[in-house]
Scaffold this motif. Structure first.
Motif, PDB file in Angstrom:
ATOM      1  N   PHE A 166       0.798  -1.232   0.000  1.00 35.46           N
ATOM      2  CA  PHE A 166       0.000   0.000   0.000  1.00 35.46           C
ATOM      3  C   PHE A 166       0.833   1.286   0.000  1.00 35.46           C
ATOM      4  O   PHE A 166       0.366   2.319  -0.447  1.00 35.46           O
ATOM      5  CB  PHE A 166      -0.967   0.006   1.184  1.00 35.46           C
ATOM      6  N   ALA A 167       2.066   1.218   0.526  1.00 39.27           N
ATOM      7  CA  ALA A 167       2.858   2.447   0.562  1.00 39.27           C
ATOM      8  C   ALA A 167       3.819   2.524  -0.615  1.00 39.27           C
ATOM      9  O   ALA A 167       3.979   3.564  -1.222  1.00 39.27           O
ATOM     10  CB  ALA A 167       3.633   2.530   1.875  1.00 39.27           C
ATOM     11  N   VAL A 168       4.450   1.408  -0.947  1.00 41.27           N
ATOM     12  CA  VAL A 168       5.454   1.458  -2.005  1.00 41.27           C
ATOM     13  C   VAL A 168       4.826   1.264  -3.385  1.00 41.27           C
ATOM     14  O   VAL A 168       5.104   2.021  -4.300  1.00 41.27           O
ATOM     15  CB  VAL A 168       6.557   0.415  -1.736  1.00 41.27           C
ATOM     16  N   TRP A 169       3.939   0.270  -3.518  1.00 43.07           N
ATOM     17  CA  TRP A 169       3.359   0.011  -4.841  1.00 43.07           C
ATOM     18  C   TRP A 169       2.242   0.979  -5.179  1.00 43.07           C
ATOM     19  O   TRP A 169       2.272   1.676  -6.178  1.00 43.07           O
ATOM     20  CB  TRP A 169       2.849  -1.424  -4.942  1.00 43.07           C
ATOM     21  N   PHE A 170       1.207   1.017  -4.303  1.00 45.99           N
ATOM     22  CA  PHE A 170       0.045   1.841  -4.632  1.00 45.99           C
ATOM     23  C   PHE A 170       0.168   3.285  -4.156  1.00 45.99           C
ATOM     24  O   PHE A 170      -0.632   4.134  -4.513  1.00 45.99           O
ATOM     25  CB  PHE A 170      -1.231   1.220  -4.039  1.00 45.99           C
ATOM     26  N   GLU A 171       1.161   3.551  -3.294  1.00 50.55           N
ATOM     27  CA  GLU A 171       1.356   4.893  -2.750  1.00 50.55           C
ATOM     28  C   GLU A 171       0.078   5.471  -2.164  1.00 50.55           C
ATOM     29  O   GLU A 171      -0.249   6.638  -2.332  1.00 50.55           O
ATOM     30  CB  GLU A 171       1.946   5.828  -3.818  1.00 50.55           C
ATOM     31  N   PHE A 172      -0.643   4.604  -1.457  1.00 46.11           N
ATOM     32  CA  PHE A 172      -1.902   5.013  -0.839  1.00 46.11           C
ATOM     33  C   PHE A 172      -1.651   5.698   0.502  1.00 46.11           C
ATOM     34  O   PHE A 172      -2.349   6.617   0.895  1.00 46.11           O
ATOM     35  CB  PHE A 172      -2.787   3.766  -0.681  1.00 46.11           C
ATOM     36  N   VAL A 173      -0.595   5.268   1.204  1.00 44.67           N
ATOM     37  CA  VAL A 173      -0.232   5.917   2.472  1.00 44.67           C
ATOM     38  C   VAL A 173       1.245   6.285   2.425  1.00 44.67           C
ATOM     39  O   VAL A 173       1.986   5.801   1.580  1.00 44.67           O
ATOM     40  CB  VAL A 173      -0.468   4.988   3.683  1.00 44.67           C
ATOM     41  N   HIS A 174       1.673   7.149   3.347  1.00 43.76           N
ATOM     42  CA  HIS A 174       3.079   7.522   3.457  1.00 43.76           C
ATOM     43  C   HIS A 174       3.777   6.614   4.453  1.00 43.76           C
ATOM     44  O   HIS A 174       3.192   6.239   5.456  1.00 43.76           O
ATOM     45  CB  HIS A 174       3.225   8.960   3.936  1.00 43.76           C
ATOM     46  N   VAL A 175       5.032   6.328   4.182  1.00 44.85           N
ATOM     47  CA  VAL A 175       5.823   5.574   5.150  1.00 44.85           C
ATOM     48  C   VAL A 175       6.295   6.529   6.240  1.00 44.85           C
ATOM     49  O   VAL A 175       6.606   7.681   5.954  1.00 44.85           O
ATOM     50  CB  VAL A 175       7.055   4.938   4.459  1.00 44.85           C
ATOM     51  N   ALA A 176       6.349   6.023   7.461  1.00 46.65           N
ATOM     52  CA  ALA A 176       6.877   6.804   8.582  1.00 46.65           C
ATOM     53  C   ALA A 176       6.176   8.147   8.698  1.00 46.65           C
ATOM     54  O   ALA A 176       6.789   9.184   8.814  1.00 46.65           O
ATOM     55  CB  ALA A 176       8.388   7.001   8.452  1.00 46.65           C
ATOM     56  N   HIS A 177       4.881   8.134   8.627  1.00 44.97           N
ATOM     57  CA  HIS A 177       4.104   9.366   8.692  1.00 44.97           C
ATOM     58  C   HIS A 177       2.993   9.118   9.681  1.00 44.97           C
ATOM     59  O   HIS A 177       2.375   8.061   9.671  1.00 44.97           O
ATOM     60  CB  HIS A 177       3.538   9.655   7.301  1.00 44.97           C
ATOM     61  N   TRP A 178       2.739  10.073  10.542  1.00 47.37           N
ATOM     62  CA  TRP A 178       1.699   9.854  11.540  1.00 47.37           C
ATOM     63  C   TRP A 178       0.941  11.136  11.770  1.00 47.37           C
ATOM     64  O   TRP A 178       1.541  12.196  11.828  1.00 47.37           O
ATOM     65  CB  TRP A 178       2.321   9.371  12.859  1.00 47.37           C
ATOM     66  N   GLY A 179      -0.355  11.062  11.881  1.00 46.33           N
ATOM     67  CA  GLY A 179      -1.121  12.249  12.205  1.00 46.33           C
ATOM     68  C   GLY A 179      -2.425  12.349  11.449  1.00 46.33           C
ATOM     69  O   GLY A 179      -3.354  12.980  11.915  1.00 46.33           O
ATOM     70  N   SER A 180      -2.537  11.729  10.271  1.00 39.73           N
ATOM     71  CA  SER A 180      -3.817  11.808   9.574  1.00 39.73           C
ATOM     72  C   SER A 180      -4.537  10.467   9.733  1.00 39.73           C
ATOM     73  O   SER A 180      -3.903   9.449   9.932  1.00 39.73           O
ATOM     74  CB  SER A 180      -3.605  12.141   8.103  1.00 39.73           C
ATOM     75  N   PRO A 181      -5.887  10.478   9.664  1.00 36.84           N
ATOM     76  CA  PRO A 181      -6.654   9.245   9.885  1.00 36.84           C
ATOM     77  C   PRO A 181      -6.179   8.102   8.979  1.00 36.84           C
ATOM     78  O   PRO A 181      -6.177   6.943   9.370  1.00 36.84           O
ATOM     79  CB  PRO A 181      -8.080   9.649   9.541  1.00 36.84           C
ATOM     80  N   ARG A 182      -5.714   8.454   7.780  1.00 35.11           N
ATOM     81  CA  ARG A 182      -5.290   7.432   6.836  1.00 35.11           C
ATOM     82  C   ARG A 182      -4.096   6.628   7.380  1.00 35.11           C
ATOM     83  O   ARG A 182      -3.965   5.445   7.125  1.00 35.11           O
ATOM     84  CB  ARG A 182      -4.897   8.123   5.538  1.00 35.11           C
ATOM     85  N   ASP A 183      -3.246   7.330   8.161  1.00 35.50           N
ATOM     86  CA  ASP A 183      -2.066   6.657   8.707  1.00 35.50           C
ATOM     87  C   ASP A 183      -2.423   5.556   9.691  1.00 35.50           C
ATOM     88  O   ASP A 183      -1.609   4.706  10.011  1.00 35.50           O
ATOM     89  CB  ASP A 183      -1.158   7.671   9.424  1.00 35.50           C
ATOM     90  N   LEU A 184      -3.660   5.621  10.190  1.00 35.37           N
ATOM     91  CA  LEU A 184      -4.072   4.644  11.196  1.00 35.37           C
ATOM     92  C   LEU A 184      -4.432   3.298  10.589  1.00 35.37           C
ATOM     93  O   LEU A 184      -4.351   2.269  11.253  1.00 35.37           O
ATOM     94  CB  LEU A 184      -5.320   5.172  11.899  1.00 35.37           C
ATOM     95  N   ILE A 185      -4.862   3.303   9.321  1.00 38.35           N
ATOM     96  CA  ILE A 185      -5.522   2.121   8.773  1.00 38.35           C
ATOM     97  C   ILE A 185      -4.625   0.890   8.785  1.00 38.35           C
ATOM     98  O   ILE A 185      -4.979  -0.149   9.358  1.00 38.35           O
ATOM     99  CB  ILE A 185      -6.023   2.415   7.342  1.00 38.35           C
ATOM    100  N   LEU A 186      -3.419   1.008   8.184  1.00 42.74           N
ATOM    101  CA  LEU A 186      -2.573  -0.179   8.078  1.00 42.74           C
ATOM    102  C   LEU A 186      -2.128  -0.719   9.439  1.00 42.74           C
ATOM    103  O   LEU A 186      -2.273  -1.910   9.696  1.00 42.74           O
ATOM    104  CB  LEU A 186      -1.367   0.099   7.178  1.00 42.74           C
ATOM    105  N   PRO A 187      -1.582   0.148  10.311  1.00 50.87           N
ATOM    106  CA  PRO A 187      -1.173  -0.418  11.602  1.00 50.87           C
ATOM    107  C   PRO A 187      -2.350  -1.009  12.369  1.00 50.87           C
ATOM    108  O   PRO A 187      -2.221  -2.078  12.980  1.00 50.87           O
ATOM    109  CB  PRO A 187      -0.556   0.773  12.357  1.00 50.87           C
TER     110      PRO A 187
END
Lengths: 317, 626
Positions: A166-187
């Protein structure tokens, strides 16, 4: 009920004192000097002694008593401390107090834990119900498979795989980024999978059991729709074992997410806990252990109360 | 619907919490530091990552030039050194301002350095301030004074104890004024008198611990402690919005283990030199995540690359360099630096699949070595073969260092036969050291009385006693383990001794090193300032970093003479002699390779990265061009 609550709440300080004493004993005897910088330069011996004395690291009894005094709120009651619960300074990260550290990280861990719990419940209940309604069908087998994967694959594998997809191939989320609701989904998803799997199995077993009971047959005979039977009548009973599992699970997802926090770089408390042990940072170890144990004791109490509220037949001792 | 209520509550809480937390806006330069910053109090800091931030938010009297490491003016516009080399007079520029608009004065520096010389502050680098006249004596005096406090204060009540502590402090301050050689002559003139001439003093003054703090910001956080009588420093002031600093940047955000954001300091006198308006440093603990953060463009610069990636990435870089070797040499011959040449190459010849041009290995100011315990006996009381310099030399000659950097670390670090990286200190011609020579190694062992007398493949002494099993101590980290295994194997094969690996958790190992509780142990050292003593002091008797417990009066004598020597050239000669003594003859330690620092950045996008071995990167000089 009230008497029970009061009694249970009164036990809390006692439990915490025992935990404090045991943790202190273990942490104090951990080999290694907490003020040491393994890769760095050692200060002059006089400076090293001054450093130790500053934090009472030269005397276990003094440390035990003064920490207890500050952390328990006794010093505050006496008027000697401005903070109610002063958990002391960080030894390695000198500009921070343990209060600041926990204050910054605990909310993150709690949010992540709660989202993970919601995911776990959603995934677990849905797949559990599907499995119970159509046991042996391909959907049942599919949910069983998902549960198996969720329980058996370690979270650093699942987490890294999700990151790459999701981060490297689809670039849907940022790596090592925290603070937006989207960052919560994968973890949160990674963290939820083992719990989802367990909840799915609990729900499926409970449902299959309930769906064969007399009151369900009566409901069917009355002409109640199948959806209503499953969601309204059967689920209510089948949910009880899940609820009792939620207490420990909630405590666990909010505290035990060290691997997930590391992989997704979530600034939560789990990382600090593991690092503090590696650094032998006494104040941080004690502070986090006390915070975690307080949470655990209170969660269990909350679940007991909720249990009684959901099913008034249950008597709490 | 009671059973659904807990779930609904949970969802409501989550939505609320998520809405409260906002991410940081993008910065001009984003990077991952070597680790979380420990402290931003200049007098108390001691980690590389802390100094990197300190260089961006504070400015000392003088500074280094990022490329040549020559000393350039900082807050001090000019300075004079007295003919005896003992007194430095600095003239501060009147345009230097704190980030709240206050002028930076000589008094600010005097105050900051006094903090370091008070043992109460427990400054990790206090001993660098001992070069200043009266510094050491005052530090020891105050330490002794504080030790008497507990006894004197025992019968007293709380307020009386504080009164006593205050009286002691007043006495100490008066003594400090009289005895310590730091004087603010007026608002813009600072005079510093030294104990002995120190040719690298300006180099030290550019170093983190000598940077100034803003007194009105710090003072409210300093309190006398009724329990010990000491001044206690609390640290709220190092965090925004409290922190007031005088460097290119001010601290805008600092969240523990999360992020640290700096913005241009509007009052900085040399604002034109500052390239980026904002710098964001994010904390990433996991090495994989850090590399992914670079690969996906979250960061511009990764200042350390995880062990697992190093060898493979360097091989890919090598492929790229091999393909472009001719053009690269041509560009360098035209006078372009490494970074400029790489930037041109990136335009002309982008990396092909299986190649990369964004990993960079720079020689660092440090050395990886093995310690020999030099005590007459081991801590256990057992016989210590390594007290004998001949045996230490023999063991050094039996190690094939190029095999280690080529096949074990696979990073091709420069092989080291000396402790001080060659060419890293101007005017210092270091010794050559001794290299790989197994035949000579066996000869030296035989000379010390150890040879294989009965043909069993192991060496014995004249009485038939086997050579003691050599125990190698190292921290429980994969790369150190493979090196230890390789060395044990070389010694067993070349010398006919038995080796045993002693792997210990990092902190435990560090404690045993400090206690000299080992036979042979992995060691590591980075220099702090541009003078040979930053390395050679390690061998002085009683030095707090002399893990080997090496003690040689002849060596100490040379170092003392160098301390007293006024002529810089003669002083260097003495230091060269001391260096040759330790690295050609005595070998208290066995150098393996010089450290290499790995960075990841796109040479076409990130400008002004320093390639100097000291690797002090100035964030304000770096610039991202996209």
């Amino acid at each position: 009920m009230t008497a029970m609550l009061v009694r249970r709440l009164l036990q809390v300080p006692l439990i915490l004192l025992v935990i404090y004493t045991v943790t202190f004993t273990l942490a104090w005897w951990l080999p290694g000097n907490p003020l040491d910088k393994p890769e760095g330069r050692r200060p002059d011996p006089a400076v090293q002694d001054a450093m130790k004395a500053q934090y009472n690291l030269d005397d276990p009894l003094k440390f035990y008593v003064s920490y207890l005094d500050q952390a328990s709120g006794v010093a505050w009651l006496r008027g000697d401390s401005r903070k109610v619960f002063n958990l002391g300074p960080c030894l390695q990260y000198e500009d921070w107090s343990v209060n600041e550290l926990i204050g910054g990280a605990l909310p993150v861990s709690i949010v992540l834990g709660m989202v993970a719990l919601v995911f776990a419940l959603a995934i677990g209940l849905v797949s559990g119900i599907i499995g119970a309604v159509r046991p042996g069908s391909w959907m049942d087998v599919a949910t069983l498979l998902v549960a198996l994967v969720g329980i058996s694959l370690p979270s650093f594998v699942i987490g890294t795989a999700l990151l790459i997809v999701f981060a490297v191939w689809f670039e849907f989320v940022h790596v090592a980024h925290w603070g937006s609701p989207r960052d919560l989904i994968l973890p949160a998803l990674t963290l939820s999978l083992p719990f989802a799997a367990y909840i799915a199995r609990l729900t499926r077993l409970g449902m299959i059991d309930v769906l064969q009971s007399d009151f369900i047959r009566t409901a069917r005979a009355k002409g109640v729709s199948e959806t209503r039977i499953v969601l309204r009548h059967a689920l209510k009973v089948a949910f009880l074992p899940v609820l009792s599992y939620l207490g420990p699970a909630a405590a666990y997802v909010m505290t035990g997410s060290f691997v997930v926090e590391k992989v997704f770089n979530v600034p939560g408390l789990g990382q600090h806990f593991v690092n503090s042990v590696l650094n032998k940072d006494l104040f941080v170890i004690m502070g986090i252990v006390l915070t975690y144990s307080t949470m655990l004791v209170l969660f269990n109490l909350a679940v007991d109360v909720m249990y009684r509220w959901v099913d008034p037949r249950i008597q709490l001792a | 619907m009671r059973s659904v209520a807990p779930i609904l509550m949970l969802i409501a809480l989550v939505v609320g919490a998520v809405l409260l937390d906002r991410p940081q806006p993008v910065a001009d330069l984003t990077f991952i530091n070597r680790g979380e910053v420990h402290s931003l109090d200049p007098q108390r800091m001691s980690w590389l990552q802390d100094f990197r931030i300190a260089d961006a938010i504070y400015e000392g009297l003088v500074d280094y030039d990022n490329d040549t490491f020559e000393i350039v003016p900082g807050v001090a516009q000019t300075w004079e050194v007295s003919p005896d080399g003992l007194t430095y007079t600095f003239h501060l520029r009147d345009t230097a301002k704190w980030s709240n608009g206050d002028p930076v004065t000589a008094e600010d520096f005097a105050y900051s350095w006094r903090r370091a010389l008070f043992p109460d502050t427990v400054a990790g680098y206090a001993d660098l301030f001992f070069k200043i006249k009266g510094g050491r004596a005052f530090f020891d005096w105050r330490t002794a004074q504080l030790e008497t406090f507990t006894a004197q204060a025992a019968p007293l009540s709380g307020p009386e104890r504080l009164k006593l502590a205050q009286a002691m402090l007043d006495e100490a301050l008066a003594r400090y004024e009289q005895t310590v050689g730091i004087k603010a002559l007026d608002a813009h003139t600072l005079a510093v008198t030294l104990e002995v001439p120190t040719p690298y003093m300006l180099d030290l003054l550019a170093f983190g611990p000598f940077k100034p703090v803003h007194r009105p910001t710090v003072e409210p956080y300093v309190k006398l402690d009724a329990a010990t009588g000491a001044l206690r420093q609390h640290h709220g002031w190092t965090k925004p919005p409290h922190l007031v600093s005088n460097g290119p940047y001010i601290l805008a955000v600092w969240r523990y283990m999360r992020d640290l954001r700096m913005e241009r300091n509007p009052y900085y006198w040399n604002a034109r030199a500052v390239k980026s308006d904002s710098v964001l440093c994010i904390a990433v603990e996991d090495a994989n995540t850090a590399v992914l953060a670079y690969e996906t463009g979250t960061i511009d610069w990764l200042s350390d690359v995880g062990v697992d990636y190093r060898a493979d990435m360097l091989a890919q870089k090598q492929k790229y360099m091999d393909r472009n070797a001719a053009r690269y040499d041509e560009l360098r011959a035209q006078g372009l630096g490494y970074n400029e040449a790489m930037a041109v190459l990136a335009e002309e010849s982008p990396p092909q699949p299986g190649e990369r041009n964004d990993i960079h290995a720079f020689a660092a100011y440090g050395t990886y070595f093995y310690n020999f315990n030099c005590q007459p006996t081991l801590n256990s009381g057992a016989f210590n073969p390594f007290k004998d310099a001949r045996i230490r030399r023999a063991f050094a000659r039996a190690v094939d260092k190029s095999a280690i950097v080529e096949r074990v670390t696979r990073m091709n670090q420069p092989v080291a036969n000396v402790l001080i990286p060659p060419g890293s200190i101007a005017g210092f011609e270091g010794a050559k050291g001794i290299g790989y020579d197994p035949a000579k190694a066996r000869e030296e062992l035989a000379g010390a009385g150890w040879e294989d007398r009965n043909g069993d493949g192991f060496i014995e002494d004249a009485s038939g006693q086997l050579f003691p099993t050599v125990e190698i101590l190292f921290p429980s980290v994969a790369e150190h383990k493979s090196i230890a295994q390789a060395i044990a194997h070389m010694w067993e094969r070349q010398l006919g001794v038995k080796c045993r690996l002693r792997e210990e958790e990092t902190k435990v190992q560090a404690t045993h090193l400090q206690e000299h509780d080992f036979m042979v142990a992995r060691g590591n050292w980075y220099g702090d300032y541009g003078d040979p003593t930053t390395f050679l002091d390690l061998h002085r008797t009683g030095n707090s970093n002399n893990d080997r417990n090496y003690s040689n009066p002849a060596f100490d004598e040379l170092m003392d003479r160098a301390d007293r020597e006024l002529d810089p050239e003669k002083r260097m000669l003495l230091l060269e002699q001391a260096d040759a003594m330790t690295i050609n003859e005595e070998l208290p330690l066995l150098p393996l390779f010089h450290q290499v620092t790995l960075y990841m950045y796109d040479p076409a996008e990130l400008r002004n990265v320093s390639t100097h071995p000291r690797l002090t990167q100035f964030l304000w000089e770096m610039e991202v061009v996209k």
